[in-house]
Structure formats: structure tokens, C-alpha cells
Motif scaffolding. Structure first.
Motif, mmCIF file in Angstrom:
data_model
loop_
_atom_site.group_PDB
_atom_site.id
_atom_site.type_symbol
_atom_site.label_atom_id
_atom_site.label_comp_id
_atom_site.label_asym_id
_atom_site.label_seq_id
_atom_site.Cartn_x
_atom_site.Cartn_y
_atom_site.Cartn_z
ATOM 1 N N MET A 1 0.839 -1.192 0.000
ATOM 2 C CA MET A 1 0.000 0.000 0.000
ATOM 3 C C MET A 1 0.881 1.251 0.000
ATOM 4 S SD MET A 1 -3.280 0.833 2.419
ATOM 5 C CE MET A 1 -2.478 1.605 3.800
ATOM 6 N N ALA A 2 0.557 2.215 -0.831
ATOM 7 C CA ALA A 2 1.368 3.426 -0.950
ATOM 8 C C ALA A 2 1.328 4.242 0.336
ATOM 9 C CB ALA A 2 0.865 4.263 -2.115
ATOM 10 N N LEU A 3 2.440 4.885 0.622
ATOM 11 C CA LEU A 3 2.507 5.772 1.778
ATOM 12 C C LEU A 3 1.672 7.018 1.514
ATOM 13 C CD1 LEU A 3 6.338 5.456 2.424
ATOM 14 C CD2 LEU A 3 4.521 4.537 3.876
ATOM 15 N N SER A 4 1.192 7.639 2.604
ATOM 16 C CA SER A 4 0.326 8.806 2.465
ATOM 17 C C SER A 4 0.858 9.987 3.276
ATOM 18 C CB SER A 4 -1.090 8.466 2.938
ATOM 19 O OG SER A 4 -1.083 8.229 4.340
ATOM 20 N N PHE A 5 0.221 11.129 3.090
ATOM 21 C CA PHE A 5 0.589 12.335 3.825
ATOM 22 C C PHE A 5 0.481 12.116 5.333
ATOM 23 C CE2 PHE A 5 -0.541 16.760 5.259
ATOM 24 C CZ PHE A 5 0.715 17.306 5.035
ATOM 25 N N SER A 6 -0.505 11.339 5.753
ATOM 26 C CA SER A 6 -0.674 11.075 7.192
ATOM 27 C C SER A 6 0.513 10.297 7.766
ATOM 28 C CB SER A 6 -1.981 10.313 7.446
ATOM 29 O OG SER A 6 -1.962 9.045 6.809
ATOM 30 N N ASP A 7 1.172 9.493 6.925
ATOM 31 C CA ASP A 7 2.366 8.774 7.380
ATOM 32 C C ASP A 7 3.518 9.745 7.636
ATOM 33 O OD1 ASP A 7 1.364 6.067 7.212
ATOM 34 O OD2 ASP A 7 1.437 6.274 5.036
ATOM 35 N N ILE A 8 3.631 10.788 6.823
ATOM 36 C CA ILE A 8 4.653 11.817 7.033
ATOM 37 C C ILE A 8 4.346 12.587 8.316
ATOM 38 C CG2 ILE A 8 5.815 13.827 6.067
ATOM 39 C CD1 ILE A 8 6.274 11.422 4.323
ATOM 40 N N GLN A 9 3.071 12.911 8.519
ATOM 41 C CA GLN A 9 2.662 13.632 9.730
ATOM 42 C C GLN A 9 2.932 12.808 10.988
ATOM 43 O OE1 GLN A 9 -1.401 14.304 8.244
ATOM 44 N NE2 GLN A 9 -1.060 16.514 8.422
ATOM 45 N N ALA A 10 2.662 11.504 10.920
ATOM 46 C CA ALA A 10 2.924 10.618 12.062
ATOM 47 C C ALA A 10 4.413 10.576 12.367
ATOM 48 C CB ALA A 10 2.397 9.218 11.765
ATOM 49 N N ALA A 11 5.232 10.524 11.319
ATOM 50 C CA ALA A 11 6.681 10.520 11.493
ATOM 51 C C ALA A 11 7.144 11.820 12.157
ATOM 52 C CB ALA A 11 7.377 10.338 10.152
ATOM 53 N N LYS A 12 6.573 12.923 11.735
ATOM 54 C CA LYS A 12 6.921 14.230 12.312
ATOM 55 C C LYS A 12 6.632 14.248 13.810
ATOM 56 C CE LYS A 12 5.981 19.161 11.592
ATOM 57 N NZ LYS A 12 4.896 19.618 12.453
ATOM 58 N N ASN A 13 5.495 13.702 14.204
ATOM 59 C CA ASN A 13 5.148 13.648 15.629
ATOM 60 C C ASN A 13 6.109 12.755 16.408
ATOM 61 O OD1 ASN A 13 2.936 15.342 15.237
ATOM 62 N ND2 ASN A 13 1.519 13.640 14.909
ATOM 63 N N ARG A 14 6.532 11.652 15.794
ATOM 64 C CA ARG A 14 7.440 10.714 16.472
ATOM 65 C C ARG A 14 8.804 11.330 16.759
ATOM 66 N NH1 ARG A 14 6.094 7.038 12.337
ATOM 67 N NH2 ARG A 14 4.298 5.791 12.982
ATOM 68 N N GLU A 150 10.046 2.035 4.261
ATOM 69 C CA GLU A 150 8.922 2.959 4.370
ATOM 70 C C GLU A 150 9.102 4.000 5.467
ATOM 71 O OE1 GLU A 150 5.310 0.676 4.702
ATOM 72 O OE2 GLU A 150 5.151 0.443 2.521
ATOM 73 N N GLN A 151 9.586 3.576 6.638
ATOM 74 C CA GLN A 151 9.713 4.528 7.741
ATOM 75 C C GLN A 151 10.900 5.465 7.564
ATOM 76 O OE1 GLN A 151 7.239 4.970 9.722
ATOM 77 N NE2 GLN A 151 6.207 3.225 8.776
ATOM 78 N N VAL A 152 11.915 5.017 6.845
ATOM 79 C CA VAL A 152 13.021 5.910 6.492
ATOM 80 C C VAL A 152 12.500 6.998 5.551
ATOM 81 C CG1 VAL A 152 15.226 6.077 5.244
ATOM 82 C CG2 VAL A 152 14.839 4.191 6.842
ATOM 83 N N ILE A 153 11.742 6.592 4.537
ATOM 84 C CA ILE A 153 11.152 7.546 3.584
ATOM 85 C C ILE A 153 10.287 8.574 4.319
ATOM 86 C CG2 ILE A 153 9.456 7.772 1.720
ATOM 87 C CD1 ILE A 153 10.473 5.042 0.670
ATOM 88 N N CYS A 154 9.440 8.099 5.224
ATOM 89 C CA CYS A 154 8.543 9.004 5.953
ATOM 90 C C CYS A 154 9.322 9.990 6.812
ATOM 91 C CB CYS A 154 7.574 8.203 6.816
ATOM 92 S SG CYS A 154 6.356 7.276 5.869
ATOM 93 N N THR A 242 11.420 3.166 -3.579
ATOM 94 C CA THR A 242 11.623 4.561 -3.969
ATOM 95 C C THR A 242 11.360 4.780 -5.454
ATOM 96 O OG1 THR A 242 14.017 4.195 -4.253
ATOM 97 C CG2 THR A 242 13.278 4.984 -2.112
ATOM 98 N N PHE A 243 11.648 3.798 -6.276
ATOM 99 C CA PHE A 243 11.465 3.961 -7.724
ATOM 100 C C PHE A 243 10.008 4.273 -8.076
ATOM 101 C CE2 PHE A 243 11.372 1.964 -12.142
ATOM 102 C CZ PHE A 243 11.937 3.083 -12.754
ATOM 103 N N GLU A 244 9.089 3.682 -7.323
ATOM 104 C CA GLU A 244 7.666 3.918 -7.594
ATOM 105 C C GLU A 244 7.283 5.378 -7.377
ATOM 106 O OE1 GLU A 244 5.617 1.707 -9.089
ATOM 107 O OE2 GLU A 244 7.524 0.619 -9.207
ATOM 108 N N TYR A 245 7.941 6.031 -6.411
ATOM 109 C CA TYR A 245 7.668 7.451 -6.178
ATOM 110 C C TYR A 245 8.426 8.331 -7.169
ATOM 111 C CZ TYR A 245 5.459 5.771 -1.946
ATOM 112 O OH TYR A 245 4.623 5.109 -1.073
ATOM 113 N N LEU A 246 9.645 7.941 -7.516
ATOM 114 C CA LEU A 246 10.423 8.716 -8.480
ATOM 115 C C LEU A 246 9.691 8.808 -9.817
ATOM 116 C CD1 LEU A 246 14.094 7.454 -7.881
ATOM 117 C CD2 LEU A 246 12.867 9.343 -6.775
ATOM 118 N N LYS A 247 8.986 7.747 -10.185
ATOM 119 C CA LYS A 247 8.253 7.729 -11.453
ATOM 120 C C LYS A 247 7.110 8.753 -11.478
ATOM 121 C CE LYS A 247 7.584 3.168 -11.536
ATOM 122 N NZ LYS A 247 7.183 1.818 -12.031
#
Length: 328
Positions: A1-14, A150-154, A242-247
Motif C-alpha cells: 500500500m502506498a505511503l500517504s501524507f498522514s504517514d509523514i505527519q505521524a513521522a513528524k510527531n514521532r 517505508e519509515q526511512v522515507i517518511c 523509492t522507484f515507484e515514487y520517483l516515477k
């Protein structure tokens, strides 16, 4: 499942309790010369002197959140990721072993040791990658890859999110691309924040595996260790994640070595900060894009780190580039 904006927000809180809120800088002189507004998110002021602290800390915080308690953390890196994982392990009190190629920056090798990690050196990146894969098979060991996780990306994407929250009206975000972790995080954070903002990647022409992969629509691996001053972008190949996002990026640019030298000198001079060639390189892509724009743009550039050893510094300053003023 693709990562979402909420995953970035969760990482920011962590990671907020563990990281520095790094400044966003600009140069009035540079803006007047180019006719556009350029903003720099200065991750050279981050823990370990690089954005990589974000991904490493988020991964270990996420593991703890999931109830996973490794006996040992391992990673493979030629530099800033090594320091980042060593630092994160120190914060979470988990032993760390880092596998690094011998040609890694001496400053980064020593700094990794100073954060308490055991460092294993090998002759090149291929051997390093093989060693870490073998070590990852051991029970109780958790491998934190430099980008294809995934968590490194986030974690990396939180740098862009912070800057977008601070500076209003950004039209495009540019990041340097090695393995694609930051650039993937950039894409997710940028499009989640405002889908109209363009998300761009930049890499050295001498290490253009990502650009070749995008052209051929399949992951291409460099045949040899690339000869580039942008040591943070010397990755042999991007990852399948990462390639899937680079595309999905809006554009991707390649930059020649002399342009990397030029912008390392000029950004050091204009911003009065120490920064690595890898992130200065990004301005080469910014200029390529701005040359096609008919209206003034507001651009965000991530200054990814400030860890440069004397050998690289000598090469950067071997020839004076400051007599030629930046222009489009």
C-alpha cells in the motif's frame, strides 16, 4: 500500500522530541540575480549534520511503537546514514553496527564511531551491501536501509513538510537524489500538503542511475563506483520502493560536476554555511527548471547536510568560481 501524507505527519510527531527544527534561509542577492525566490531548508544544522537523522530516528521510534525491540541495529552507508543510525541507536540505547566502503568520507567514518557504533569497512559498496544482507539474517538483528524502507522515507519527508508549513506559496520543491529516500519523502509530503506544488529530483550526471531508470522504466544499476563529488548521491541503484515514487515526480534533472563545484562555492558564499556538494548540486536542477518558466517562482531546496572532509573541500576550492555571478 502506498505511503500517504498522514504517514509523514505521524513521522513528524514521532521524531520531534529528538531532532532540531532547522532554519529556512534565503539570499536576497541570489534572488535578485535569478529573478525568483529560492528558500533553503538547512538540514546541515540537523542532528549529525544531515537530514538522515530524521529517517533513522523515525524508524527506531516506529519499531518501539510497534513493540519490536531489536538486540542490534545494522545499516549500510557511505556516510550520513551511517552517522544517523549510530545516533538513533544511541538515543534508543540499542547497539549498532555499520557497514561502510573504505572510500567513505574519513570525517563520516570517525563521526559514526564517535556515536558509539561498530564500523566494518570493506573495499567497495557491493561488498558492503553483501555483508549487511548476511548480517540481517541473524536473530534479533534489524536492518535500517539508507533509503528503501517505508519509515526511512517518511522520516526524510518531514524536512519538506516543516519547510512548507513555514514558507507560504512555494511552487516547487527540489531535493538531491541518491537512493531516492528523501526524494520519495519529498513527493509524498509535497503532494499531500498541496497537490499543485511541483516535486523534483536532481542527481549527478556521473551517477545518473535514477535518470537512466526513469528513461528505461526499470531499475538500472551503475556498472562501476561513480566518479562524483556528490558523495551522498553515489548509490549504485535506487530501491524498488523509492522507484515507484520517483516515477511520479514532475521532473528529474542531471547535473555536471563543474556545476556541482560552482554551486557549492556560491551557496557557501551567499548563505555563509558549510554544506555538502550533494545538496549544492540541486541548484543545477533548479536553474534548468527556472530557465523554462515565464513567471517568477518560489522554490524550496533541501540543504541535506554539511559533513564534508578536507579531501573533498580541496577539490571544491581548487578553482575559483566566484568571479562568475549566478544567472539564468
Amino acid at each position: 500500500m502506498a505511503l500517504s501524507f498522514s504517514d509523514i505527519q505521524a513521522a513528524k510527531n514521532r521524531i520531534t522530541p529528538f531532532i532540531n527544527r532547522t532554519p529556512v534561509m534565503s539570499s536576497t542577492l541570489l534572488n535578485s540575480w535569478l529573478g525568483h525566490e529560492i528558500y533553503f531548508k538547512c538540514e546541515n544544522f540537523q542532528k549529525v549534520g544531515a537530514f538522515k537523522a530524521r529517517g533513522a530516528l523515525n524508524t527506531l521510534a516506529w519499531l518501539k511503537e510497534q513493540g519490536i525491540h531489536p538486540k542490534r541495529i545494522i545499516a549500510n552507508s557511505s556516510g550520513n546514514h551511517a552517522q544517523a543510525v549510530a545516533y538513533a541507536g544511541q538515543q534508543f540505547k540499542i547497539p549498532v553496527t555499520i557497514y561502510m566502503p573504505e572510500y567513505s568520507s574519513a570525517v563520516k567514518i570517525q563521526a559514526t564511531k564517535n556515536y558509539g557504533a561498530t564500523v566494518v569497512l570493506s573495499k567497495d559498496r557491493n561488498v558492503t551491501d553483501a555483508l549487511v544482507k548476511e548480517a540481517a539474517k541473524e536473530e534479533g538483528v534489524y536492518w535500517v536501509p539508507p533509503f528503501n524502507h517505508e519509515q526511512v522515507i517518511c522520516g526524510q519527508g518531514t524536512a519538506v513538510l516543516e519547510a512548507l508549513e513555514e514558507v507560504q506559496g512555494i511552487n516547487a520543491v527540489f531535493t538531491p537524489c541518491g537512493g531516492g529516500g528523501l526524494t520519495s519523502g519529498n513527493f509524498i509530503a509535497t503532494k499531500g500538503f498541496n497537490n499543485t506544488i511541483k516535486s523534483m529530483g536532481v542527481e549527478p550526471l556521473n551517477a545518473n542511475d535514477a535518470a537512466e531508470s526513469l528513461r528505461k522504466n526499470s531499475i538500472q544499476k551503475l556498472p562501476n563506483i561513480p566518479n562524483t563529488l556528490a558523495d551522498g548521491a553515489m548509490t549504485m541503484a535506487v530501491g524498488d520502493l523509492t522507484f515507484e515514487y520517483l516515477k511520479q515526480l514532475d521532473a528529474f534533472f542531471e547535473v555536471e560536476e563543474e556545476i556541482i563545484v560552482y554551486w557549492t562555492q556560491w551557496l557557501t558564499h551567499l548563505l555563509k554555511i558549510r554544506l555538502e556538494p550533494t545538496c549544492a548540486m540541486t541548484m543545477g536542477g533548479v536553474v534548468q527548471w527556472l530557465q523554462t518558466q515565464e513567471k517568477p517562482q518560489k522554490v524550496l531546496v533541501v540543504i541535506t547536510g554539511g559533513n564534508m572532509d578536507q579531501n573533498t573541500s580541496s577539490k571544491i576550492w581548487a578553482k575559483d568560481c566566484l568571479s562568475e555571478v549566478p544567472k539564468l
